[in-house]
Scaffold this motif. Structure first.
Motif, PDB file in Angstrom:
ATOM      1  N   ALA A   2       0.828  -1.200   0.000  1.00 28.76           N
ATOM      2  CA  ALA A   2       0.000   0.000   0.000  1.00 28.76           C
ATOM      3  C   ALA A   2       0.858   1.244   0.000  1.00 28.76           C
ATOM      4  O   ALA A   2       1.970   1.274   0.516  1.00 28.76           O
ATOM      5  CB  ALA A   2      -0.919  -0.006   1.219  1.00 28.76           C
ATOM      6  N   GLU A  37      -7.566   4.244  -4.045  1.00 29.75           N
ATOM      7  CA  GLU A  37      -8.012   3.217  -3.109  1.00 29.75           C
ATOM      8  C   GLU A  37      -7.934   3.725  -1.670  1.00 29.75           C
ATOM      9  O   GLU A  37      -8.876   3.549  -0.881  1.00 29.75           O
ATOM     10  CB  GLU A  37      -7.147   1.955  -3.269  1.00 29.75           C
ATOM     11  N   ALA A  38      -6.815   4.364  -1.339  1.00 33.82           N
ATOM     12  CA  ALA A  38      -6.643   4.889   0.018  1.00 33.82           C
ATOM     13  C   ALA A  38      -7.677   5.972   0.310  1.00 33.82           C
ATOM     14  O   ALA A  38      -8.275   6.020   1.397  1.00 33.82           O
ATOM     15  CB  ALA A  38      -5.221   5.437   0.182  1.00 33.82           C
ATOM     16  N   HIS A  68      -5.435  -3.068   1.080  1.00 30.63           N
ATOM     17  CA  HIS A  68      -6.626  -2.244   0.868  1.00 30.63           C
ATOM     18  C   HIS A  68      -7.874  -3.130   0.684  1.00 30.63           C
ATOM     19  O   HIS A  68      -8.956  -2.790   1.170  1.00 30.63           O
ATOM     20  CB  HIS A  68      -6.440  -1.355  -0.364  1.00 30.63           C
TER      21      HIS A  68
END
Length: 507
Positions: A2, A37-38, A68
């Motif tokens: 990530a 995504e974050a 994620h």
């Protein structure tokens, strides 16, 4: 791995996308957007109500970063339980997660929520994450296609590889079809009115595609889009003959309407795809030609026809050469392969009716499916119903009945006689049984020397000669009941039965 949490600088513009490229060391980076995504995860933790907007489309496996994906899965899990999904409630679930530990532990979760402005673009982030996941899946399928096509160490079967590739591509496409399941009442009501208008214009009994039989049309309203219709019966009852008659009538009506200038969407007919797993294409064509040229089908097969009959046969073949009826007689099809071929025919020929002869000759997706035939039949019927809804066409599937029918005095079929699986009845919208008492009565012929018995037998034989029944045993849209028909054996043809009508002379 990530990426770090997104910047706290307010911004609602979707972060940049990492395209497919080769980086140092030759490693390929697939299309992904870890920042999006974050940002989405942070927005979902700030406002759990956003989960409802993305859950139907976005799945954990759509995230490029595995961590994620796990965070998103736990978000969905807590939301489904009615619990608040926040960095605090998620923390215990990731205390032992090694990937989380590498990023500083559960503090990473809190960092994801720092960009409050991401709330405004959460849906855009979700859509981009989903689209990128589809691109990655396409790349995976493409690589497998190249690998399979390049491997010449085993038996070369290019057609099978093409069909496997088509199935894989359709699975990618199907992943996003949930959006089409939502329809406004206005759109649904418009379709209902159009169906009622078609029924009114047809004389008040046909809202779907014609079966070619007035009695059956009046009972069912025709064949309706997205319906799975099961046509069942014991051997020799005439299942294939009736299915062939219906397929021909539907295709012929479409061709006739087209010549009259009627728009395809307003026609009571449609192009037909006939999947014949039992009979060859030429055998089916022979049945249709025998019916239309009024030539005895048995004599036709044996070549015992006159010059005049042959002329009628050739004329019928010429007249029907452009009939919108395609036949696929590939034996041993799986339900997945059948769905793939039906989709292809829908694209190429615009088919509006699919006929399958017959259900029990299809195979499931697993090679060992015969170990549990009930589960395999369940998969097949679900696949056929899904196909009907997906292509928005009626699917007419023939089915064998169990031998329990033969052990009863009354041979009329019942729903309990459907062979091998109750899901045939459960998944179907309409269940039709073909029954001909004449066939069973013929098996009871007494000794001709027993005058009284033989006379009574002969009297009843004359009364029921040519009589056939289609029993509507289940119908989601209307009443059940029986439709009397006439079966003309020499032409393998079913026809509407008039009062006092006989199918011919038995002697």
């Amino acid at each position: 791995m990530a990426s770090p949490p997104p910047s706290t600088t307010p911004s609602v513009t979707p972060p940049s996308v990492t395209s497919l490229r080769v980086v140092d060391g030759g490693q390929t980076v697939l299309p992904q957007n870890l920042e999006a995504e974050a940002a989405l995860l942070g927005a979902l933790m700030i406002d759990n109500r956003l989960v409802e907007d993305v859950v139907t489309r976005l799945k954990p496996e759509h995230f490029a970063d595995a961590l994620h994906g796990r965070i998103y899965a736990q978000l969905l899990n807590l939301s489904a339980k009615g619990m608040a999904a926040t960095p605090v409630t998620l923390k215990p679930l990731f205390d032992a997660d090694p990937a989380m530990a590498e990023l500083g532990g559960p503090a990473y979760l809190a960092g994801l929520t720092q960009n409050g402005a991401a709330l405004l673009a959460a849906r855009d982030f979700a859509r981009q994450i989903y689209d990128l996941a589809l691109l990655r899946e396409l790349i995976r399928v493409g690589r497998e296609m190249v690998t399979e096509a390049s491997d010449t160490s085993r038996e070369i079967a290019p057609i099978e590889q093409i069909e496997a590739a088509e199935m894989a591509l359709y699975k990618v496409a199907e992943a996003g079809e949930v959006q089409g399941a939502v329809k406004s009442f206005r759109d649904a009501a418009l379709e209902a009115v159009q169906m009622a208008d078609r029924a009114k214009r047809s004389g008040g009994h046909l809202s779907g595609y014609t079966t070619g039989l007035v009695g059956l049309n009046e009972k069912m309203g025709g064949l309706h889009k997205s319906d799975l219709v099961i046509l069942a019966g014991r051997p020799a009852m005439g299942k294939t003959s009736l299915a062939t008659n219906i397929a021909f009538s539907c295709a012929k009506r479409f061709a006739d309407d087209r010549e009259r200038g009627i728009e395809p969407g307003k026609s009571s007919g449609a192009p037909v795809a006939f999947f014949s797993l039992e009979m060859s294409a030429d055998q089916l064509a022979t049945r249709i030609l025998a019916e239309q040229s009024q030539v005895n089908s048995e004599a036709l097969r044996m070549g015992k026809i006159s010059d005049e009959e042959f002329t009628r046969l050739a004329r019928a073949a010429s007249d029907l050469s452009s009939l919108p009826l395609v036949i696929d007689d590939t034996p041993g099809l799986s339900i997945a392969a059948l769905r793939t071929r039906a989709r292809r025919l829908k694209r190429q020929h615009g088919i509006g009716l699919v006929v399958v002869d017959y259900l029990q000759l299809l195979t499931g997706s697993k090679s060992g499916g015969t170990d549990n035939r009930v589960q395999e039949i369940s998969e097949i019927t679900r696949g056929l119903k899904t196909l009907a809804k997906e292509l928005q066409v009626p699917v007419l599937a023939l089915s064998q009945l169990s031998r329990a029918v033969e052990n009863r005095e009354d041979k009329r079929p019942q729903l309990a006689d459907l062979r091998e699986s109750g899901t045939i009845e459960q998944d179907s919208d309409i269940v039709l049984f073909v029954y001909r008492e004449e066939y069973y009565h013929g098996l009871k012929q007494p000794d001709p020397e027993d005058g009284d018995k033989h006379a009574k037998w002969r009297e009843k034989a004359e009364k029921i000669f040519g009589l056939a029944e289609v029993i509507v045993a289940k119908q989601r849209h209307g009443a059940t009941g029986t439709v009397p028909l006439t079966f003309i054996k020499q032409y393998t043809k079913f026809a509407d039965r008039a009062e006092g009508d006989y199918g011919g002379q038995p002697w």
